[in-house]
Motif scaffolding. Structure first.
Motif, PDB file in Angstrom:
ATOM      1  N   SER A 167      18.876  36.488  12.129  1.00 12.97           N
ATOM      2  CA  SER A 167      18.299  35.311  11.478  1.00 12.97           C
ATOM      3  C   SER A 167      16.835  35.182  11.863  1.00 12.97           C
ATOM      4  N   VAL A 168      16.082  34.567  10.949  1.00 19.78           N
ATOM      5  CA  VAL A 168      14.672  34.250  11.163  1.00 19.78           C
ATOM      6  C   VAL A 168      14.485  32.789  10.779  1.00 19.78           C
ATOM      7  N   ASN A 169      13.727  32.070  11.592  1.00 20.81           N
ATOM      8  CA  ASN A 169      13.505  30.636  11.362  1.00 20.81           C
ATOM      9  C   ASN A 169      12.025  30.344  11.244  1.00 20.81           C
ATOM     10  N   ALA A 170      11.658  29.566  10.238  1.00 20.91           N
ATOM     11  CA  ALA A 170      10.273  29.119  10.052  1.00 20.91           C
ATOM     12  C   ALA A 170      10.257  27.596  10.124  1.00 20.91           C
ATOM     13  N   TYR A 171       9.211  27.042  10.768  1.00 18.78           N
ATOM     14  CA  TYR A 171       9.099  25.600  10.952  1.00 18.78           C
ATOM     15  C   TYR A 171       7.723  25.136  10.465  1.00 18.78           C
ATOM     16  N   ALA A 188       0.837  -1.192   0.000  1.00 16.35           N
ATOM     17  CA  ALA A 188       0.000   0.000   0.000  1.00 16.35           C
ATOM     18  C   ALA A 188       0.874   1.246   0.000  1.00 16.35           C
ATOM     19  N   VAL A 189       0.514   2.187  -0.834  1.00 22.96           N
ATOM     20  CA  VAL A 189       1.242   3.456  -0.904  1.00 22.96           C
ATOM     21  C   VAL A 189       0.249   4.577  -0.650  1.00 22.96           C
ATOM     22  N   ALA A 190       0.575   5.434   0.295  1.00 19.65           N
ATOM     23  CA  ALA A 190      -0.307   6.539   0.640  1.00 19.65           C
ATOM     24  C   ALA A 190      -0.019   7.746  -0.240  1.00 19.65           C
ATOM     25  N   ASP A 191      -1.014   8.604  -0.371  1.00 15.43           N
ATOM     26  CA  ASP A 191      -0.805   9.866  -1.082  1.00 15.43           C
ATOM     27  C   ASP A 191       0.096  10.765  -0.241  1.00 15.43           C
ATOM     28  N   PRO A 192       0.886  11.615  -0.892  1.00 17.11           N
ATOM     29  CA  PRO A 192       1.713  12.557  -0.133  1.00 17.11           C
ATOM     30  C   PRO A 192       0.859  13.434   0.785  1.00 17.11           C
ATOM     31  N   LEU A 193       1.343  13.651   1.990  1.00 15.78           N
ATOM     32  CA  LEU A 193       0.636  14.493   2.955  1.00 15.78           C
ATOM     33  C   LEU A 193       1.049  15.948   2.771  1.00 15.78           C
ATOM     34  N   PRO A 194       0.088  16.847   2.557  1.00 21.85           N
ATOM     35  CA  PRO A 194       0.441  18.261   2.441  1.00 21.85           C
ATOM     36  C   PRO A 194       0.726  18.859   3.819  1.00 21.85           C
ATOM     37  N   VAL A 195       1.607  19.834   3.838  1.00 24.16           N
ATOM     38  CA  VAL A 195       1.955  20.546   5.069  1.00 24.16           C
ATOM     39  C   VAL A 195       1.584  22.012   4.855  1.00 24.16           C
ATOM     40  N   ALA A 196       0.943  22.607   5.849  1.00 23.55           N
ATOM     41  CA  ALA A 196       0.487  23.998   5.742  1.00 23.55           C
ATOM     42  C   ALA A 196       1.660  24.960   5.548  1.00 23.55           C
ATOM     43  N   ASP A 197       1.444  25.980   4.701  1.00 23.00           N
ATOM     44  CA  ASP A 197       2.447  27.027   4.489  1.00 23.00           C
ATOM     45  C   ASP A 197       2.684  27.804   5.783  1.00 23.00           C
ATOM     46  N   VAL A 198       3.888  28.321   5.933  1.00 28.44           N
ATOM     47  CA  VAL A 198       4.216  29.104   7.126  1.00 28.44           C
ATOM     48  C   VAL A 198       5.229  30.189   6.755  1.00 28.44           C
ATOM     49  N   THR A 199       5.072  31.376   7.383  1.00 25.77           N
ATOM     50  CA  THR A 199       6.015  32.485   7.204  1.00 25.77           C
ATOM     51  C   THR A 199       6.360  33.054   8.565  1.00 25.77           C
ATOM     52  N   GLN A 200       7.630  33.369   8.733  1.00 31.82           N
ATOM     53  CA  GLN A 200       8.099  33.996   9.970  1.00 31.82           C
ATOM     54  C   GLN A 200       8.921  35.211   9.576  1.00 31.82           C
ATOM     55  N   SER A 201       8.752  36.331  10.270  1.00 34.11           N
ATOM     56  CA  SER A 201       9.525  37.526   9.938  1.00 34.11           C
ATOM     57  C   SER A 201       9.860  38.313  11.198  1.00 34.11           C
ATOM     58  N   ALA A 202      10.857  39.185  11.059  1.00 30.58           N
ATOM     59  CA  ALA A 202      11.285  40.016  12.184  1.00 30.58           C
ATOM     60  C   ALA A 202      11.938  41.283  11.646  1.00 30.58           C
ATOM     61  N   ASP A 203      11.847  42.348  12.443  1.00 32.45           N
ATOM     62  CA  ASP A 203      12.538  43.600  12.135  1.00 32.45           C
ATOM     63  C   ASP A 203      13.882  43.575  12.847  1.00 32.45           C
ATOM     64  N   THR A 204      14.957  43.858  12.099  1.00 29.93           N
ATOM     65  CA  THR A 204      16.293  43.835  12.689  1.00 29.93           C
ATOM     66  C   THR A 204      16.611  45.176  13.342  1.00 29.93           C
ATOM     67  N   ASP A 205      17.621  45.197  14.165  1.00 28.85           N
ATOM     68  CA  ASP A 205      18.049  46.436  14.816  1.00 28.85           C
ATOM     69  C   ASP A 205      18.584  47.450  13.802  1.00 28.85           C
ATOM     70  N   ASP A 206      19.018  46.960  12.633  1.00 26.65           N
ATOM     71  CA  ASP A 206      19.520  47.848  11.579  1.00 26.65           C
ATOM     72  C   ASP A 206      18.411  48.435  10.721  1.00 26.65           C
ATOM     73  N   GLY A 207      17.163  48.034  10.965  1.00 23.57           N
ATOM     74  CA  GLY A 207      16.035  48.599  10.228  1.00 23.57           C
ATOM     75  C   GLY A 207      15.549  47.771   9.051  1.00 23.57           C
ATOM     76  N   ALA A 232      13.377  33.500   1.104  1.00 23.13           N
ATOM     77  CA  ALA A 232      13.811  34.566   2.017  1.00 23.13           C
ATOM     78  C   ALA A 232      13.596  35.900   1.330  1.00 23.13           C
ATOM     79  N   THR A 233      13.184  36.880   2.123  1.00 27.65           N
ATOM     80  CA  THR A 233      12.966  38.227   1.602  1.00 27.65           C
ATOM     81  C   THR A 233      13.547  39.236   2.583  1.00 27.65           C
ATOM     82  N   ILE A 234      14.255  40.224   2.028  1.00 21.83           N
ATOM     83  CA  ILE A 234      14.774  41.341   2.817  1.00 21.83           C
ATOM     84  C   ILE A 234      14.023  42.587   2.356  1.00 21.83           C
ATOM     85  N   ASP A 235      13.223  43.159   3.236  1.00 26.84           N
ATOM     86  CA  ASP A 235      12.449  44.360   2.906  1.00 26.84           C
ATOM     87  C   ASP A 235      12.899  45.523   3.781  1.00 26.84           C
TER      88      ASP A 235
END
Length: 193
Positions: A183-187, A6-25, A60-63
């Motif tokens: 650094s910013v980490n998303a899980y 038996a082979v199962a269908d791939p399990l989807p994982v919900a999208d996730v975004t993490q962001s932070a403002d740095t001390d440098d702006g 990754a995005t730097i804004d």
């Protein structure tokens, strides 16, 4: 009638975004999208190996307009794999036998006189505490303000593991300026392999 695996269908994982403002702006973001985990029966057909294929995208995005220029940036995409019980130390099976004639008399002649066989054996399994292992799927130096890594059906396996094997994606976005490292980490969600 032939039996199949038996082979199962791939399990989807919900999208996730993490962001932070740095001390440098700067506004630094890491995101995980298009993630799936496809657990399959392992090729070795053992009880202590898990195998699967994973697909996903990290970005990754730097804004913003920071006060100090960004010297460099890096994006890392990876997996964290857990093992409940580490069986990598293996097991051993031993045995011994003793055969002879029992000369003793303790009141029951039928039990005390005559041949006997004493078969002894032992099984030793070395159980170690579980572990969590990071596996890199890709690393990209950021050029400009964005970067991405995409993997399609990357092979994943865990050997010598007893119990369930939890799995989750991670993405790390890092930037370096003359005054700061950030650094910013998303899980992703934790699923089973």
């Amino acid at each position: 009638m032939a039996g199949g695996v038996a082979v199962a269908d791939p399990l989807p994982v919900a999208d996730v975004t993490q962001s932070a403002d740095t001390d440098d702006g700067w506004h630094l973001s890491a995101s995980l999208t298009r993630m799936t985990i496809n657990s399959v029966p392992n090729m070795a057909a053992t009880a202590f190996t898990r195998e699967g294929f994973v697909t996903g995208k990290a970005a990754a995005t730097i804004d913003g307009n920071g006060g100090v220029a960004v010297n460099s940036g890096t994006l890392v995409l990876g997996l964290q794999l857990g093992c409940q019980i580490d069986l990598s130390e293996g097991a051993s099976v031993g045995g011994n036998a003793d055969i002879g004639i029992n000369p003793g008399i303790n009141g029951n002649v039928l039990n005390d006189i005559g041949p006997y066989a004493d078969l002894g054996g032992n099984v030793s399994v070395n159980l170690l505490p579980g572990t969590i292992t990071n596996i890199g799927l890709g690393k990209k130096e950021l050029k400009g303000r964005t970067g991405e890594i995409v993997v399609h059906d990357a092979h994943v396996k865990v050997d010598a593991c007893g119990g369930p094997v939890p799995i989750r994606f991670f993405a790390t976005a890092m930037i370096d300026t003359d005054t700061s490292d950030d650094s910013v980490n998303a899980y992703g969600d934790i699923l089973s392999l």
